[in-house]
Enzyme design. Sequence first.
Site, short mmCIF file in Angstrom:
data_model
loop_
_atom_site.label_atom_id
_atom_site.label_comp_id
_atom_site.label_asym_id
_atom_site.label_seq_id
_atom_site.Cartn_x
_atom_site.Cartn_y
_atom_site.Cartn_z
N ASP A 80 4.10 0.85 12.19
CA ASP A 80 2.89 0.24 11.61
C ASP A 80 2.68 -1.20 12.07
O ASP A 80 1.64 -1.79 11.74
CB ASP A 80 2.95 0.28 10.08
CG ASP A 80 2.90 1.70 9.56
OD1 ASP A 80 3.18 1.90 8.36
OD2 ASP A 80 2.61 2.61 10.36
N ARG A 133 -9.01 -0.04 4.19
CA ARG A 133 -8.12 0.94 3.52
C ARG A 133 -6.80 0.28 3.15
O ARG A 133 -6.15 0.67 2.18
CB ARG A 133 -7.85 2.13 4.45
CG ARG A 133 -9.01 3.09 4.60
CD ARG A 133 -8.58 4.32 5.36
NE ARG A 133 -7.36 4.86 4.79
CZ ARG A 133 -6.40 5.45 5.51
NH1 ARG A 133 -6.53 5.55 6.82
NH2 ARG A 133 -5.32 5.92 4.92
N ARG A 154 -0.31 15.13 12.50
CA ARG A 154 0.46 14.71 11.32
C ARG A 154 0.66 15.93 10.42
O ARG A 154 0.05 16.07 9.38
CB ARG A 154 -0.24 13.57 10.60
CG ARG A 154 -0.41 12.34 11.48
CD ARG A 154 -1.07 11.19 10.74
NE ARG A 154 -0.15 10.50 9.84
CZ ARG A 154 -0.53 9.48 9.06
NH1 ARG A 154 -1.79 9.11 9.05
NH2 ARG A 154 0.36 8.87 8.28
N LYS A 168 0.84 -1.21 0.00
CA LYS A 168 0.00 0.00 0.00
C LYS A 168 0.87 1.26 0.00
O LYS A 168 0.66 2.16 -0.81
CB LYS A 168 -0.88 0.02 1.23
CG LYS A 168 -1.56 1.36 1.52
CD LYS A 168 -2.46 1.37 2.73
CE LYS A 168 -1.74 1.70 4.00
NZ LYS A 168 -1.53 3.14 4.26
N ASN A 169 1.86 1.29 0.90
CA ASN A 169 2.61 2.53 1.10
C ASN A 169 3.67 2.76 0.04
O ASN A 169 4.42 3.73 0.11
CB ASN A 169 3.21 2.57 2.51
CG ASN A 169 2.12 2.73 3.55
OD1 ASN A 169 0.98 3.05 3.22
ND2 ASN A 169 2.45 2.45 4.79
N CYS A 172 -5.03 8.04 8.96
CA CYS A 172 -5.23 7.53 10.30
C CYS A 172 -5.05 8.64 11.35
O CYS A 172 -4.09 9.40 11.28
CB CYS A 172 -4.24 6.40 10.59
SG CYS A 172 -4.58 4.94 9.60
C1 EPZ Z 1 4.07 6.93 6.07
O1 EPZ Z 1 3.33 8.03 6.60
C2 EPZ Z 1 3.10 5.76 6.06
N1 EPZ Z 1 1.94 6.09 5.24
C3 EPZ Z 1 2.63 5.46 7.48
O2 EPZ Z 1 1.84 4.27 7.42
C4 EPZ Z 1 3.87 5.17 8.36
O3 EPZ Z 1 3.44 5.00 9.70
C5 EPZ Z 1 4.85 6.34 8.27
O4 EPZ Z 1 5.20 6.60 6.90
C6 EPZ Z 1 6.13 6.07 9.06
O5 EPZ Z 1 6.73 4.91 8.58
C7 EPZ Z 1 2.05 6.09 3.89
O6 EPZ Z 1 3.10 5.84 3.33
C8 EPZ Z 1 0.81 6.43 3.11
P1 EPZ Z 1 6.17 10.36 8.17
P2 EPZ Z 1 3.96 9.53 6.57
O7 EPZ Z 1 6.12 11.59 7.36
O8 EPZ Z 1 4.77 9.70 5.34
C9 EPZ Z 1 6.04 13.73 11.48
C10 EPZ Z 1 -0.03 2.90 7.76
O9 EPZ Z 1 -0.50 2.39 8.79
N2 EPZ Z 1 5.99 14.68 10.36
O10 EPZ Z 1 7.38 9.49 8.10
O11 EPZ Z 1 2.88 10.48 6.84
C11 EPZ Z 1 4.75 12.93 11.60
O12 EPZ Z 1 3.78 13.65 12.34
C12 EPZ Z 1 0.43 4.34 7.78
O13 EPZ Z 1 0.11 2.31 6.65
C13 EPZ Z 1 6.11 16.04 10.63
O14 EPZ Z 1 6.26 16.46 11.77
O15 EPZ Z 1 4.91 9.44 7.85
C14 EPZ Z 1 5.21 11.68 12.31
O16 EPZ Z 1 5.23 11.92 13.70
C15 EPZ Z 1 0.19 5.01 9.12
N3 EPZ Z 1 6.07 16.92 9.59
C16 EPZ Z 1 6.64 11.48 11.81
O17 EPZ Z 1 7.03 12.72 11.22
C17 EPZ Z 1 5.91 16.51 8.29
O18 EPZ Z 1 5.88 17.37 7.38
C18 EPZ Z 1 6.77 10.41 10.73
O19 EPZ Z 1 5.86 10.75 9.70
C19 EPZ Z 1 5.78 15.13 8.04
C20 EPZ Z 1 5.83 14.23 9.08
#
Ligand code: EPZ
Length: 424
Positions: free
Chosen positions: A304, A396, A121, A22-23, A116
């Site tokens: 995850d 999803r 986020r 998915k991701n 989610c």
């Molecule tokens: C991706 O989300 C995945 N989703 C998430 O999977 C996964 O948990 C996450 O990566 C971490 O591995 C998809 O790929 C669609 P991040 P993403 O940006 O890209 C903070 C699932 O269950 N952050 O690495 O949104 C954020 O709040 C989902 O399949 C900022 O502060 O994750 C978080 O605390 C859930 N500012 C941390 O970084 C930003 O601009 C990691 O988020 C972006 C992120």
Amino acid sequence: MDVLVIEGGKPLSGSVRISGAKNAVLKLMAASLLTAEECVIRNVPRIKDVENMVNVLLGLGAQVIHDGDVISIRAGEDLSWEAPEDNAREMRASIQIMGPLLARFGRVRIAHPGGCAIGTRPVDLHVNSLRKMGADLRDEFGFITGSCTQLTGQDIYLDIPSVGATENIMMAATLAKGTTVIRNAAREPEVVEVQNFLNRMGAHVRGAGTDTIRIHGVDQLGGADHTVIPDRIEVGTYMVAAAMTRGELVLSPVIPDHLDMVMAKLRQAGVEIDVRGDHLRVRGPRVLRPLDIRTGPHPGFPTDMQPQFMAMLCLAHGTSVIVENVYSSRFQHVEELMPMGAQITVDGRLAVVRGPCRLTGTRVSATDLRAGAALVLAGLAAEGITELERVHHVDRGYEDLEIKLRGVGAAIIRKSVVSAEALV
Ligand code: EPZ
């Protein structure tokens, strides 16, 4: 509104076919906006987020043909740069179209993404990085709107190794003028998959999988034909299902390297795992041992998989400690596990799980994708009947979950419950 009804206590046994990731697939669909030529993506999972991303691309005016597990995308020159609001708000991945639209058309208007509810986020790393590359972006009234004449390559240091921000910058940088270096980049396998797809399109991206990624901008990208990697989180979820039901499953296809930490932790808990090429055989032990889990960016323990492991550790003989370092509020599944008999104490980002507990079935509700998966797993291990509401969260990200589980001996059915207001 569907409900999954599970009668627990049956050891799982048999083989499960793993679907595409998915991701990864959602980002490859977004990357297809970088060219007017046809992009063909294979091994696409039949999940709601893919349907949503198809609707986002259709809403932009792209031609999309979705046939089984193959999606063909052609984003012509007459594309709109305004994403349909409803679909964009349905999932986090919609933010990934920002980089490609700015790079190709110099314009974007997108609603803040959904996804989610597992803590705040923000998208500041996405926005600020693209601003540094020359995009004039305004973040107001719940929308991100902006334009640019020509993005320029920059040296970008991410405060957090954000998966999405890393991918958005990579995609934007492929058509930028000059070279972009992303430091403190996310190292997830899905980021490597985006690099591979972009390079198939004619981009020059190097270093994905490490904390430094270099992208040399080119004038134009072409189409690509690509088969998506298997979903490592789906693999992990079924491994935990075998662990919790004292079952034995064969999972394929898998890429074992994507699961090093998950396999190490499962083995530490007493789960037997044999790796044979792209097959995994996993056997649940009579007695599960407690664990200490600290989630973190790859190659650390994947956040995850945290809810699924918490469900498993309810059955472990001893006390486990889980620290959720990635998200500020990813313990909603605890509220639902407790009525099943779980003994869990939460304090901020820390959860203490006392076991073994006797899980018993009851009516529970999915709060997000992986929390829902954890509750299915708990239902498989619980005595009696578990009814899981709000199954749309699970749909999803998991293809045919109850069908795959029934195929290996689970007593699980899907009930469609028509709400009273739907009848009026
Ligand atoms: C991706 O989300 C995945 N989703 C998430 O999977 C996964 O948990 C996450 O990566 C971490 O591995 C998809 O790929 C669609 P991040 P993403 O940006 O890209 C903070 C699932 O269950 N952050 O690495 O949104 C954020 O709040 C989902 O399949 C900022 O502060 O994750 C978080 O605390 C859930 N500012 C941390 O970084 C930003 O601009 C990691 O988020 C972006 C992120």
